[in-house]
Write a protein that holds these residues in place. Structure first.
Motif, PDB file in Angstrom:
ATOM      1  N   TYR A   1       0.820  -1.209   0.000  1.00  0.00           N
ATOM      2  CA  TYR A   1       0.000   0.000   0.000  1.00  0.00           C
ATOM      3  C   TYR A   1       0.850   1.254   0.000  1.00  0.00           C
ATOM      4  CZ  TYR A   1      -4.200  -2.765   0.848  1.00  0.00           C
ATOM      5  OH  TYR A   1      -5.235  -3.644   0.729  1.00  0.00           O
ATOM      6  N   ASP A   2       2.132   1.093   0.349  1.00  0.00           N
ATOM      7  CA  ASP A   2       3.039   2.242   0.332  1.00  0.00           C
ATOM      8  C   ASP A   2       3.594   2.442  -1.073  1.00  0.00           C
ATOM      9  OD1 ASP A   2       2.718   2.615   3.085  1.00  0.00           O
ATOM     10  OD2 ASP A   2       4.280   1.111   3.513  1.00  0.00           O
ATOM     11  N   ASP A   3       4.059   3.667  -1.332  1.00  0.00           N
ATOM     12  CA  ASP A   3       4.621   3.989  -2.641  1.00  0.00           C
ATOM     13  C   ASP A   3       5.998   3.341  -2.791  1.00  0.00           C
ATOM     14  OD1 ASP A   3       2.562   5.699  -3.703  1.00  0.00           O
ATOM     15  OD2 ASP A   3       3.134   7.139  -2.147  1.00  0.00           O
ATOM     16  N   ARG A   4       6.194   2.744  -3.969  1.00  0.00           N
ATOM     17  CA  ARG A   4       7.457   2.110  -4.290  1.00  0.00           C
ATOM     18  C   ARG A   4       7.948   2.625  -5.651  1.00  0.00           C
ATOM     19  NH1 ARG A   4       7.560   1.357   0.578  1.00  0.00           N
ATOM     20  NH2 ARG A   4       7.066  -0.673   1.530  1.00  0.00           N
ATOM     21  N   VAL A   5       9.280   2.773  -5.787  1.00  0.00           N
ATOM     22  CA  VAL A   5       9.873   3.369  -6.991  1.00  0.00           C
ATOM     23  C   VAL A   5      10.356   2.268  -7.948  1.00  0.00           C
ATOM     24  CG1 VAL A   5      11.774   4.786  -7.869  1.00  0.00           C
ATOM     25  CG2 VAL A   5      10.508   5.499  -5.824  1.00  0.00           C
ATOM     26  N   ILE A   6      10.053   2.464  -9.243  1.00  0.00           N
ATOM     27  CA  ILE A   6      10.537   1.581 -10.313  1.00  0.00           C
ATOM     28  C   ILE A   6      11.335   2.436 -11.288  1.00  0.00           C
ATOM     29  CG2 ILE A   6       9.934  -0.143 -12.051  1.00  0.00           C
ATOM     30  CD1 ILE A   6       7.165   1.072  -9.889  1.00  0.00           C
TER      31      ILE A   6
ATOM     32  N   ASP B   1      -2.683   7.966  -6.422  1.00  0.00           N
ATOM     33  CA  ASP B   1      -1.692   9.040  -6.485  1.00  0.00           C
ATOM     34  C   ASP B   1      -0.313   8.545  -6.955  1.00  0.00           C
ATOM     35  OD1 ASP B   1      -0.968  11.658  -6.384  1.00  0.00           O
ATOM     36  OD2 ASP B   1      -0.362  11.602  -4.273  1.00  0.00           O
ATOM     37  N   PRO B   2      -0.190   7.985  -8.172  1.00  0.00           N
ATOM     38  CA  PRO B   2       1.130   7.595  -8.692  1.00  0.00           C
ATOM     39  C   PRO B   2       1.924   8.833  -9.116  1.00  0.00           C
ATOM     40  CG  PRO B   2      -0.525   7.249 -10.366  1.00  0.00           C
ATOM     41  CD  PRO B   2      -1.275   7.689  -9.142  1.00  0.00           C
ATOM     42  N   ALA B   3       3.221   8.671  -9.327  1.00  0.00           N
ATOM     43  CA  ALA B   3       4.097   9.760  -9.760  1.00  0.00           C
ATOM     44  C   ALA B   3       4.953   9.269 -10.933  1.00  0.00           C
ATOM     45  CB  ALA B   3       4.984  10.232  -8.614  1.00  0.00           C
ATOM     46  N   PHE B   4       5.210  10.203 -11.889  1.00  0.00           N
ATOM     47  CA  PHE B   4       5.947   9.857 -13.111  1.00  0.00           C
ATOM     48  C   PHE B   4       7.039  10.895 -13.334  1.00  0.00           C
ATOM     49  CE2 PHE B   4       1.483   8.790 -13.369  1.00  0.00           C
ATOM     50  CZ  PHE B   4       1.486   7.452 -13.720  1.00  0.00           C
ATOM     51  N   GLY B   5       8.229  10.439 -13.747  1.00  0.00           N
ATOM     52  CA  GLY B   5       9.298  11.397 -13.995  1.00  0.00           C
ATOM     53  C   GLY B   5      10.621  10.716 -14.276  1.00  0.00           C
TER      54      GLY B   5
ATOM     55  N   ALA C   1      11.591   6.856 -14.437  1.00  0.00           N
ATOM     56  CA  ALA C   1      11.162   6.306 -13.146  1.00  0.00           C
ATOM     57  C   ALA C   1       9.697   6.639 -12.890  1.00  0.00           C
ATOM     58  CB  ALA C   1      12.040   6.848 -12.014  1.00  0.00           C
ATOM     59  N   ILE C   2       9.043   5.772 -12.092  1.00  0.00           N
ATOM     60  CA  ILE C   2       7.685   6.027 -11.591  1.00  0.00           C
ATOM     61  C   ILE C   2       7.621   5.489 -10.172  1.00  0.00           C
ATOM     62  CG2 ILE C   2       6.659   5.843 -13.898  1.00  0.00           C
ATOM     63  CD1 ILE C   2       5.598   3.094 -13.077  1.00  0.00           C
ATOM     64  N   SER C   3       6.581   5.927  -9.442  1.00  0.00           N
ATOM     65  CA  SER C   3       6.283   5.336  -8.133  1.00  0.00           C
ATOM     66  C   SER C   3       4.796   5.024  -8.095  1.00  0.00           C
ATOM     67  CB  SER C   3       6.667   6.296  -6.996  1.00  0.00           C
ATOM     68  OG  SER C   3       5.886   7.472  -7.040  1.00  0.00           O
ATOM     69  N   LEU C   4       4.418   3.914  -7.447  1.00  0.00           N
ATOM     70  CA  LEU C   4       3.012   3.500  -7.378  1.00  0.00           C
ATOM     71  C   LEU C   4       2.819   2.587  -6.181  1.00  0.00           C
ATOM     72  CD1 LEU C   4       3.344   0.404  -8.535  1.00  0.00           C
ATOM     73  CD2 LEU C   4       3.179   1.518 -10.744  1.00  0.00           C
ATOM     74  N   ASN C   5       1.547   2.276  -5.885  1.00  0.00           N
ATOM     75  CA  ASN C   5       1.208   1.326  -4.835  1.00  0.00           C
ATOM     76  C   ASN C   5       0.311   0.241  -5.433  1.00  0.00           C
ATOM     77  OD1 ASN C   5      -1.422   2.448  -4.945  1.00  0.00           O
ATOM     78  ND2 ASN C   5      -0.829   4.019  -3.452  1.00  0.00           N
ATOM     79  N   ARG C   6      -0.329  -0.568  -4.556  1.00  0.00           N
ATOM     80  CA  ARG C   6      -1.032  -1.744  -5.058  1.00  0.00           C
ATOM     81  C   ARG C   6      -2.318  -1.422  -5.802  1.00  0.00           C
ATOM     82  NH1 ARG C   6      -2.295  -5.633  -0.401  1.00  0.00           N
ATOM     83  NH2 ARG C   6      -3.182  -6.763  -2.172  1.00  0.00           N
TER      84      ARG C   6
END
Length: 711
Positions: A577-582, A607-611, A678-683
């Motif tokens: 459930y926490d944000d993880r970076v790929i 609330d994903p993040a992209f960059g 890179a991106i970050s997302l949760n489940r």
């Protein structure tokens, strides 16, 4: 022409062909020898018993060779038919030239070649007679015509005649009364050879004889031998001339064969046209074989030079060895003899290998030259049908001989160098252990260009040691420059001969080289290889578009352990459930790059993040929360949305797009160094990556900022 002599000898009697006939397997044999090797087959098993009467189909047709091999015993080397009284039961014999032949059914005296009996005086051939080719051992049953059913090899007969006449003694005058003198001229009109005294006495250069043409004796012999082209007749219709060529059966045929025989439905062509065509094919095949023969002659010269070099190097090495051994005390002298013996063995081994190769190559070249000369003589023949009867077999032989000079045949099997060096450093008490050791550094490796390549920002290089190098190698050192003309740096040290270097700059030219090392030191560098990494993606209409776009995937090795990868690492989700970076598996520091990501699943506003991010970004917080990443967070994203990322190092800016619409003017500026996608997302989110895309149409890349720097 001496090399051609073996081509002109019968495989049975070992003498020059006399009245040769052509067997269906394309081999030739003397007519008298053919009678001598006939055997009688059992009546019950004869194919003639099953022959349809009046069919007109010959048992030795070229297309039915497999049927004619019912009695072939080539594998065993015997020509007997066990269980029948009429069959011979003795093993095959060998002809003078080493070819196995089958003995005749009835003992006959040796043929007298100087007295050839008339065909009508020869005894009739028994029914069900079988003949076996002494070269390929293919057997066939003769029909009612016997040996008359085989075509005569007039081309071969003409070549033999010319060859024998060229070897004959000098021509003598035909008008000398006692001991004939050597002829000096020949009159073409009188057809007489004259010596100088007889010519002045019997053929004065005046009066009615003044217009006669006098030629040298050799030329006169050729003109006397020349005769109008012989008209060939059909073996099945003896009164008909051969006028056409059956393409399917590959044999000359007559008009009656086309009207009544089995060739009526076959494709036929004009005899003269096929004669010229096959002559051209044989000439073309000879060109390739001639090149191989030329290479073989040059190779023989190289081998002979190697013999001289080996001898010179051997003498020099022995002298050096003796000088070192003489400098030692009595204990070393006892070892000296053993070392000299070892060197001599190496010397003799090298000489033996090279001399064996010279002998082998000389024999093969002699055979090749003989075949070439024979083919050239065959081409000179002006008998189309006779030529076409043997042209296919000659063409196959020429191609087969050429293939025998294939890759590796003309390569030396031994080097002329003696890679041995005497080490005189050990103490006196260890002299009894003295032996040769390798004291030379390795030779420069050879880069294998066919295996070297680049993909995206990775380069793969492969190398090997020179083929004849016998110096031990412990490892290799691979060096690359910085892609901008800077100094070389080591990127690999080890024993492998292939290496892939990742993380290079896009659109950059790298220089690479490799060297080998062992306990004695480091060898010379290989030749420098220049490699170009993939260029940046530009729109097809732009004048600067000169290369390919970058392809990459998500990188499991650098991403958080909670990330789940699928679709060949192009689709990611999360177990936490926490944000993880790929992160992506390629870093960018130059050029213009564009990639997109689609939202496959989007639940409960995750609330994903992209960059983009540095290599040391934190993996367990939202992207952009530290100073190692630049990112855009959720801004109107839903399931099915497409997020585009435009990274332009020429302007040092980062732009984001959602569903092909730009989000603000510029998201980030003054970019420096290397960044990973890179991106970050949760489940609650699943994202799929799309790479290798051109930049959007609305965007025009600018000139590079001269103040920008590259890491």
């Amino acid at each position: 022409m001496d090399e051609m002599e073996e081509e002109l000898k019968c495989p049975v009697c070992g003498s020059f062909y006399r009245e040769p006939i052509i067997l269906p397997c394309s081999h030739s044999i003397c007519q008298a020898c053919a009678r001598n090797i006939l055997v009688q087959t059992p009546e019950a098993e004869s194919p003639q018993s099953s022959r349809a009467s009046g069919s007109g189909v010959s048992d030795y047709d070229y297309l039915d060779l497999d049927k004619m091999s019912l009695y072939s015993e080539a594998d065993s080397g015997y020509g007997s038919y066990g269980g029948f009284v009429s069959a011979p039961t003795t093993p095959c014999q060998k002809s003078p030239n080493g070819v196995r032949v089958f003995p005749p059914a009835v003992t006959q005296p040796p043929p007298q070649h100087h007295l050839l009996p008339h065909p009508s005086s020869l005894p009739p051939i028994p029914r069900n007679s079988c003949i076996t080719c002494p070269q390929c051992h293919r057997s066939l049953i003769l029909d009612d015509r016997g040996l008359r059913g085989f075509p005569k090899n007039r081309v071969l007969e003409g070549v033999v005649d010319r060859y024998q006449q060229s070897k004959a003694a000098a021509l003598k005058c035909q008008l000398c009364e006692k001991s004939p003198k050597e002829a000096t001229v020949m009159c073409e009109q009188c057809d007489v050879f004259y010596c100088d005294p007889c010519r002045l006495r019997c053929h004065p250069p005046r009066g009615p004889l003044a217009k006669h043409r006098l030629v040298p004796p050799a030329q006169g012999r050729i003109s006397r031998r020349a005769s109008p082209r012989k008209i060939s007749t059909c073996t099945e219709h003896e009164l008909e001339n051969l006028s056409m060529y059956c393409v399917q059966c590959k044999m000359p045929v007559c008009y009656q064969c086309l009207e009544e025989g089995k060739h009526g439905t076959h494709e036929v062509k004009a005899l003269g046209a096929m004669w010229k065509l096959h002559k051209g094919q044989l000439s073309q095949a000879l060109n390739g074989l001639s090149d191989r023969a030329t290479e073989a002659k040059e190779f023989l010269v190289q081998l002979r030079n190697m013999v001289q070099h080996i001898q010179e190097n051997g003498v020099e090495f022995e002298a050096c060895l003796v000088a070192q051994c003489d400098a030692l005390i009595d204990a070393l002298n006892r070892r000296k003899a053993q070392l000299l013996s070892q060197v001599n063995k190496e010397h003799e081994h090298k000489l033996k290998v090279v001399r064996d190769q010279i002998s082998h190559c000389t024999v093969k070249l002699r055979q090749t030259t003989g075949l070439m000369e024979y083919c050239l003589e065959v081409i000179k023949e002006n008998d189309p049908s006779g030529f076409l009867q043997i042209s296919d077999a000659l063409i196959r032989r020429v191609h087969m001989t050429e293939s025998q000079w294939g890759k590796g045949t003309l390569t030396p099997r031994m080097t002329s160098d003696f890679d041995l060096t005497l080490d005189s450093g050990p103490l006196l008490q260890t002299i009894h252990q003295l032996d040769f050791v390798q004291m030379k550094v390795p030779a420069a490796p050879m880069l294998q260009l066919e295996e070297c390549c680049t993909q995206n920002n990775s380069a793969t290089l492969s190398w090997k040691q020179p083929p004849l190098s016998t110096i031990a190698v412990e490892g290799y050192i691979l060096e690359l420059d910085d892609g901008n003309g800077g100094p070389f740096r080591e990127v690999y040290v080890g024993a492998e001969t292939i290496c892939t270097v990742d993380g290079l700059h896009y659109n950059s030219t790298y220089k690479s080289r490799v060297k080998a090392f062992n306990a004695s030191g480091v060898g010379q560098y290989s030749k420098t290889l220049i490699m170009q990494t993939s260029e940046t993606g530009l729109p097809p209409c732009d004048v600067q578009s000169i290369g390919t776009v970058a392809w990459f995937t998500f990188d499991p090795a650098s991403s958080h352990p909670d990330i789940v990868f699928s679709n060949d690492n192009l689709t990611v989700s999360c177990n936490s459930y926490d944000d993880r970076v790929i992160m992506g598996n390629s870093a960018f520091s130059r050029g213009v790059h564009y990639w997109e990501m689609t939202i496959d699943r989007y639940d409960n506003h995750p609330d994903p993040a992209f960059g983009i991010a540095r290599g040391d970004v934190l993996k367990d917080v939202m992207l952009g929360k530290d100073d190692k990443a630049l990112a855009m967070t959720d801004g109107g994203i839903t399931k099915g949305s497409t997020i585009g990322v435009l990274l332009d190092f020429t302007r040092r800016i980062l732009i984001f797009l959602i569903n092909d619409e730009q989000q603000g003017p510029v998201a980030f500026e003054a970019l420096e160094g290397s960044y990973y996608p890179a991106i970050s997302l949760n489940r609650n989110v699943q994202v799929t990556l799309h790479t290798g895309l051109p930049i959007p149409d609305f965007y025009t890349p600018g000139e590079a900022d001269p103040n920008s720097s590259v890491c």
